[in-house]
Design a protein around this motif. Structure first.
Motif, PDB file in Angstrom:
ATOM      1  N   PHE A 265      19.920  19.329  34.485  1.00 55.70           N
ATOM      2  CA  PHE A 265      20.392  20.115  33.343  1.00 55.70           C
ATOM      3  C   PHE A 265      19.224  20.877  32.740  1.00 55.70           C
ATOM      4  O   PHE A 265      18.129  20.324  32.599  1.00 55.70           O
ATOM      5  CB  PHE A 265      21.010  19.217  32.277  1.00 55.70           C
TER       6      PHE A 265
ATOM      7  N   ASN B  34      16.998  22.280  41.104  1.00 55.89           N
ATOM      8  CA  ASN B  34      18.004  21.836  40.140  1.00 55.89           C
ATOM      9  C   ASN B  34      19.283  21.356  40.791  1.00 55.89           C
ATOM     10  O   ASN B  34      20.357  21.471  40.237  1.00 55.89           O
ATOM     11  CB  ASN B  34      18.320  22.981  39.170  1.00 55.89           C
ATOM     12  N   TYR B  35      19.187  20.842  42.005  1.00 60.06           N
ATOM     13  CA  TYR B  35      20.402  20.381  42.665  1.00 60.06           C
ATOM     14  C   TYR B  35      20.246  18.962  43.212  1.00 60.06           C
ATOM     15  O   TYR B  35      19.133  18.503  43.477  1.00 60.06           O
ATOM     16  CB  TYR B  35      20.803  21.342  43.793  1.00 60.06           C
TER      17      TYR B  35
ATOM     18  N   CYS C 132      26.418  21.494  34.700  1.00 64.64           N
ATOM     19  CA  CYS C 132      25.886  21.355  36.047  1.00 64.64           C
ATOM     20  C   CYS C 132      27.044  21.000  36.973  1.00 64.64           C
ATOM     21  O   CYS C 132      27.857  20.143  36.641  1.00 64.64           O
ATOM     22  CB  CYS C 132      24.829  20.259  36.042  1.00 64.64           C
TER      23      CYS C 132
END
Lengths: 150, 203
Positions: free
Chosen positions: A86, A124-125, B146
């Motif tokens: 996040f 960011n994954y 996300c």
């Protein structure tokens, strides 16, 4: 934390800011994988679960491998994970926990004298990893991305 | 009272947290209904105290693609709250809100923004009821979103929570219309906040 012998593989699903550290003895071909969530066990009160922390988890895995006849001189490591899921996470007190986990894992491995021969960290994954101790292949899968073997 | 933690909580305290979960989910449903301008039914929310590793399984596996909307909470109590939906439910929700079918597999920026707003309103309604019941001041942060594997997204509250315990409070809310809109709240107050919440309710 898991140990595995060829032809078996170890899978960890959905590493986010956690780091998956795969260690393998290149001569005995015994491998192990530890999935750490936090960088430092001394910062936390409930720290009984050693596998949860970079400092204690990696050491435990190495000791376990040694108890199974592996030798530290023949061990190599590959690491994956340590993402920042996040965007605002770095504003909280847990400053970029993914990066901290990665750094702490590197420090712990250096301290044990185990070289890191490959890594796929940051961004960011989330990642799912599959470790094969036979040839040391560490397969990294992510949503909407090609499978990458490091 | 600050010595009440999630690990040594008695059934009575747990029931209180459960009830707050119920009321919060009810208000969230009302908010959702107003926002979508349609009737939204809800099933009785399931509130469970569970270990982090079970949560992924509950949501259909750790590799299930989910949308997570995450807010940090400050004020009298601190912690974080997450609203999670399976990707399909999230798409249904956005499509309802925007009044059109979504094109393509992925969310556009506009659709992501809409989803964030849905999460904001739903978690806001939930926090509002918590705040009203307890008289505690709670400030939520701007939400972040996300979309990824459930396991990876859950690692975020898990880590914050991992510093104090291995369990968390999961509230499953099923909003129903003609399509599946179910979602999950994950409430992660920090160590002292559990005590504060219960204390302000007279325990």
């Amino acid at each position: 934390m898991n140990i595995c012998y060829p032809p078996d593989t170890i899978t960890t699903i959905g590493l986010g800011s956690c780091v998956g550290i795969a260690i393998r003895d290149v001569t005995t071909k015994v491998g192990g994988l530890v999935h750490i969530m936090l960088p430092d066990s001394t910062m936390v009160k409930s720290n009984q679960n050693l596998a949860k922390f970079a400092d204690t988890g990696i050491k435990e895995l190495v000791l376990k491998l040694e108890s199974l006849g592996c030798s530290r001189q023949h061990m190599v490591a590959k690491i994956a994970g340590g993402a920042q899921m996040f965007a605002f996470q770095n504003k909280t007190e847990l400053t970029g926990i993914g990066a901290q986990n990665t750094e702490a894992s590197k420090v712990a491995l250096r301290g044990l004298g185990i070289p890191i021969i490959a890594e796929d960290v940051g961004a960011n994954y989330g990642r799912t990893v599959i470790f094969n101790p036979e040839n040391g292949a560490y397969e990294v899968r992510a949503v909407g991305k090609d499978i990458r073997t490091i | 009272m600050s010595d009440i933690t999630i690990n040594n909580m008695s059934d009575q305290y747990f029931d209180v947290l459960k009830e707050i979960g119920n009321i919060g989910a009810g208000n969230a449903t009302t908010a959702l209904s107003q926002m979508l301008n349609t009737k939204v039914d809800m099933k009785v929310p399931q509130v469970r105290l569970m270990e982090f590793k079970e949560v992924g399984t509950t949501m259909g596996g750790e590799e299930q693609i989910v949308a997570g909307i995450y807010l940090v909470v400050e004020g009298d109590i601190t912690g974080s709250i997450m609203f999670m939906q399976k990707k399909e439910s999230a798409r249904n929700m956005v499509s309802k809100l925007m009044g059109k079918e979504l094109a393509g597999e992925d969310f556009t920026d506009m659709e992501l923004s809409a989803l964030k707003e849905i999460g904001n309103i739903i978690t806001g309604a939930y926090l509002n009821s918590l705040s009203t019941l307890t008289n505690l001041t709670i400030y939520p942060s701007v939400p972040e979103i996300c979309i990824d594997m459930a396991g990876a997204i859950l690692s975020v509250p898990a880590i914050e929570f991992g510093t104090i315990a291995d369990k968390l409070l999961l509230i499953k809310t099923e909003f129903t219309d003609d399509v599946d809109l179910s979602g999950y709240f994950i409430l992660v107050p920090d160590e002292e906040s559990y005590g504060k919440i219960l204390h302000s309710l007279g325990f």
